[in-house]
Every structure is written in C-alpha cells, then in structure tokens.
Motif scaffolding. Structure first.
Motif, PDB file in Angstrom:
ATOM      1  N   ASP A 161      -4.463  12.564  33.190  1.00 45.98           N
ATOM      2  CA  ASP A 161      -5.192  13.390  33.989  1.00 45.98           C
ATOM      3  C   ASP A 161      -4.460  14.490  34.484  1.00 45.98           C
ATOM      4  N   VAL A 162      -4.527  15.549  34.172  1.00 45.90           N
ATOM      5  CA  VAL A 162      -4.398  17.224  34.697  1.00 45.90           C
ATOM      6  C   VAL A 162      -5.376  17.530  36.154  1.00 45.90           C
ATOM      7  N   ARG A 163      -4.664  18.327  35.854  1.00 38.53           N
ATOM      8  CA  ARG A 163      -5.309  19.669  36.578  1.00 38.53           C
ATOM      9  C   ARG A 163      -5.286  21.117  36.935  1.00 38.53           C
ATOM     10  N   TYR A 164      -6.148  22.005  36.383  1.00 37.27           N
ATOM     11  CA  TYR A 164      -5.648  23.446  35.965  1.00 37.27           C
ATOM     12  C   TYR A 164      -5.807  23.959  37.166  1.00 37.27           C
ATOM     13  N   ASP A 165      -4.317  24.963  37.527  1.00 39.60           N
ATOM     14  CA  ASP A 165      -4.109  25.294  38.781  1.00 39.60           C
ATOM     15  C   ASP A 165      -4.555  27.591  38.541  1.00 39.60           C
ATOM     16  N   LEU A 166      -5.257  27.873  38.533  1.00 42.31           N
ATOM     17  CA  LEU A 166      -5.608  28.900  37.900  1.00 42.31           C
ATOM     18  C   LEU A 166      -4.996  30.831  38.663  1.00 42.31           C
ATOM     19  N   ILE A 167      -4.623  30.025  40.010  1.00 46.44           N
ATOM     20  CA  ILE A 167      -4.326  30.917  40.403  1.00 46.44           C
ATOM     21  C   ILE A 167      -2.287  30.999  39.870  1.00 46.44           C
ATOM     22  N   ASP A 168      -1.506  30.004  39.732  1.00 46.11           N
ATOM     23  CA  ASP A 168      -0.002  30.312  38.982  1.00 46.11           C
ATOM     24  C   ASP A 168      -0.510  30.207  37.456  1.00 46.11           C
ATOM     25  N   ASP A 169      -1.387  29.740  36.962  1.00 47.20           N
ATOM     26  CA  ASP A 169      -1.789  29.205  35.417  1.00 47.20           C
ATOM     27  C   ASP A 169      -0.502  28.561  35.033  1.00 47.20           C
ATOM     28  N   VAL A 170      -1.032  27.490  36.147  1.00 45.04           N
ATOM     29  CA  VAL A 170      -0.182  26.210  35.744  1.00 45.04           C
ATOM     30  C   VAL A 170      -0.755  24.966  35.607  1.00 45.04           C
ATOM     31  N   LEU A 171      -0.340  23.875  34.424  1.00 39.58           N
ATOM     32  CA  LEU A 171      -0.813  22.165  34.590  1.00 39.58           C
ATOM     33  C   LEU A 171      -0.162  21.406  35.037  1.00 39.58           C
ATOM     34  N   PHE A 172      -0.177  20.524  35.423  1.00 44.92           N
ATOM     35  CA  PHE A 172      -0.101  19.567  35.558  1.00 44.92           C
ATOM     36  C   PHE A 172      -0.437  18.339  35.829  1.00 44.92           C
ATOM     37  N   PHE A 173       0.263  17.012  36.067  1.00 43.40           N
ATOM     38  CA  PHE A 173      -0.990  15.417  35.849  1.00 43.40           C
ATOM     39  C   PHE A 173      -0.202  14.407  36.749  1.00 43.40           C
ATOM     40  N   LYS A 174      -1.112  13.879  36.475  1.00 43.81           N
ATOM     41  CA  LYS A 174      -0.626  12.673  36.879  1.00 43.81           C
ATOM     42  C   LYS A 174      -0.127  11.304  36.712  1.00 43.81           C
ATOM     43  N   ALA A 175       0.657  11.217  36.912  1.00 35.67           N
ATOM     44  CA  ALA A 175       1.286   9.106  35.877  1.00 35.67           C
ATOM     45  C   ALA A 175       1.455   8.267  37.135  1.00 35.67           C
ATOM     46  N   ALA A 176       1.161   7.217  36.152  1.00 33.68           N
ATOM     47  CA  ALA A 176       0.656   6.183  35.987  1.00 33.68           C
ATOM     48  C   ALA A 176       0.761   5.889  38.099  1.00 33.68           C
ATOM     49  N   ASN A 177       1.791   5.959  37.993  1.00 31.93           N
ATOM     50  CA  ASN A 177       2.588   5.366  39.314  1.00 31.93           C
ATOM     51  C   ASN A 177       1.557   6.743  40.554  1.00 31.93           C
ATOM     52  N   GLY A 178       1.011   7.971  40.549  1.00 33.11           N
ATOM     53  CA  GLY A 178       0.812   8.388  40.910  1.00 33.11           C
ATOM     54  C   GLY A 178       1.091   9.371  41.402  1.00 33.11           C
ATOM     55  N   GLN A 179       2.099   9.951  41.221  1.00 33.16           N
ATOM     56  CA  GLN A 179       2.772  11.018  41.179  1.00 33.16           C
ATOM     57  C   GLN A 179       2.535  12.184  41.116  1.00 33.16           C
ATOM     58  N   VAL A 180       2.187  13.466  41.438  1.00 31.29           N
ATOM     59  CA  VAL A 180       2.079  14.728  40.351  1.00 31.29           C
ATOM     60  C   VAL A 180       3.505  15.283  39.709  1.00 31.29           C
ATOM     61  N   TYR A 181       3.220  15.393  38.496  1.00 30.45           N
ATOM     62  CA  TYR A 181       4.594  16.103  38.122  1.00 30.45           C
ATOM     63  C   TYR A 181       4.309  17.955  37.213  1.00 30.45           C
ATOM     64  N   TYR A 182       4.950  18.365  37.563  1.00 31.05           N
ATOM     65  CA  TYR A 182       4.271  19.681  36.168  1.00 31.05           C
ATOM     66  C   TYR A 182       5.403  18.824  35.204  1.00 31.05           C
ATOM     67  N   PHE A 183       4.996  19.321  33.585  1.00 28.37           N
ATOM     68  CA  PHE A 183       5.107  19.554  32.411  1.00 28.37           C
ATOM     69  C   PHE A 183       6.323  20.059  32.276  1.00 28.37           C
ATOM     70  N   LYS A 184       7.479  18.816  32.137  1.00 28.42           N
ATOM     71  CA  LYS A 184       8.438  19.460  31.739  1.00 28.42           C
ATOM     72  C   LYS A 184       8.624  20.207  30.267  1.00 28.42           C
ATOM     73  N   HIS A 185       8.218  20.441  29.524  1.00 30.42           N
ATOM     74  CA  HIS A 185       8.327  21.200  27.859  1.00 30.42           C
ATOM     75  C   HIS A 185       7.159  21.645  28.843  1.00 30.42           C
ATOM     76  N   LYS A 186       6.687  23.014  27.925  1.00 29.80           N
ATOM     77  CA  LYS A 186       6.194  23.967  27.680  1.00 29.80           C
ATOM     78  C   LYS A 186       4.817  23.979  27.318  1.00 29.80           C
ATOM     79  N   VAL A 187       3.706  24.016  28.025  1.00 29.89           N
ATOM     80  CA  VAL A 187       2.699  23.948  27.110  1.00 29.89           C
ATOM     81  C   VAL A 187       2.191  24.801  26.771  1.00 29.89           C
TER      82      VAL A 187
END
Length: 202
Positions: A75-101
């Motif tokens: 489950d992801v969202r794509y921020d077009l201002i910062d040009d970054v993808l982030f995701f929602k974990a199973a616990n509902g917490q939102v994270y940046y990816f650890k490794h470069k996409v």
C-alpha cells in the motif's frame, strides 16, 4: 530494420496523441519479508492548498529496489512535491522505504502506471527523479509529473497563500539521451534527428 524503426516511432506518435499509459509487462520475483524503513511521524506539506499526492487514496504497488529486492501488493502513496514513494505497514504506521526505489508499478483501477528512475539528468532533474513510462523500447516516451508550491500574497492579508500547481512534461529517451518534446509530430521528429533520414526514405 527500417520497418522496425518506423513502427517504434509510430507507437510514440500514437501515445502522444492519445495520452494513454500502456501497462508495463514484467516478471516480478516476490519476496515475502516485511519492508522496513524510516517512520513518518508528522504531516507532510502543511498549510498548503491543493493535493501533493498523485492519488489521495492508498494504491497497491509492485516496487523494485536498488539492492535487487522486488516486492508486490504494498500500500503506497506517491508524493509529487518531494518525488518520494512511501508505504503503510500492516500495523498502520506510515514509512519511507529503507532502500532506494528504482522503479515501481501503481496498480490503479483499470490500468497499471509504471515509474522509473536512473535516467540521464535534464532540465534540473537528476537520475534520482522518477518518470512515468508511457512507451518503453529503443525509443521510449516518458512523462515527468511533479507538483510545486507557489506563494501569492492576498490583498489585505499579511499571510501569503501557498498553492500547489501541477507540472507535466513529455520526454523522448533515445540513444542514451533525454529530449523534451511537445505533443506534436514535428517535436518528436526534432528529437529523433538520427532517425529522421531513415524515416524520410520509407
């Protein structure tokens, strides 16, 4: 060979005219491990008018990383201002990816949208920026999607308005080079100078 070249350029023309995103085909290796990353603790882009995300709702995605990992059904969202993808974990917490996409596919309703980084720098954009892949091949058609924040002073107010604006540009990627093009045959042919002489002979 000449017929193949003509077919590739014809596909680019059709994509520009129709502005359709064609689903990218890929054989995806699945890794079942949970994705780890840096938590996002605060709201992003506060005090602005407009939507900073490509899609406000969470989208299912397949994601490839620079360490070779390939994950799907995130489950992801794509921020077009910062040009970054982030995701929602199973616990509902939102994270940046650890490794470069390096590239990702958004599985939206009705079509897949393919984005990739690692392309040559052009017009202030670097190899880290993501482009939407409309046509992929020896001649690729790419779309740069981004959003910017612009401030404007409101008459009679001491506070400036911060408005989000959409910016979209098309590029041809051919022979290792990026060429900005308009939605016209003339612009595409101008970007394809090495191919132009061959096309005129057809």
């Amino acid at each position: 060979m000449m017929q193949t070249r003509y077919y590739i350029v014809l596909c680019v023309f059709m994509a520009i005219q129709a502005l359709l995103v064609r689903p990218a085909q890929a054989q995806i290796a699945i890794i079942a491990d949970e994705v780890s990353g840096r938590p996002i603790h605060s709201a992003m882009h506060t005090n602005v008018q407009g939507e900073p995300l490509l899609f406000k709702d969470w989208q299912k995605a397949t994601v490839h990383f620079d360490n070779g990992e390939k994950l799907k059904n995130l489950d992801v969202r794509y921020d077009l201002i910062d040009d970054v993808l982030f995701f929602k974990a199973a616990n509902g917490q939102v994270y940046y990816f650890k490794h470069k996409v390096t590239e990702f596919w958004l599985h939206t309703e009705g079509k897949d949208m393919h984005f990739k980084a690692g392309l040559p720098a052009v017009d202030g954009q670097s190899a880290s920026n993501y482009y939407e892949v409309l046509v992929e091949g020896p001649v690729s058609l790419l779309k740069m999607r981004k959003k910017t924040i612009q401030e404007s002073q409101v008459y009679g107010s001491s506070t400036a308005q911060r408005l989000i604006h959409d910016v979209e540009n098309l590029y041809i990627y051919v022979n290792g080079s990026m060429h900005k093009v308009k939605r016209s045959e003339k612009s595409v042919l101008s970007a394809l100078q090495p191919e132009r002489a061959a096309l005129k002979k057809l």
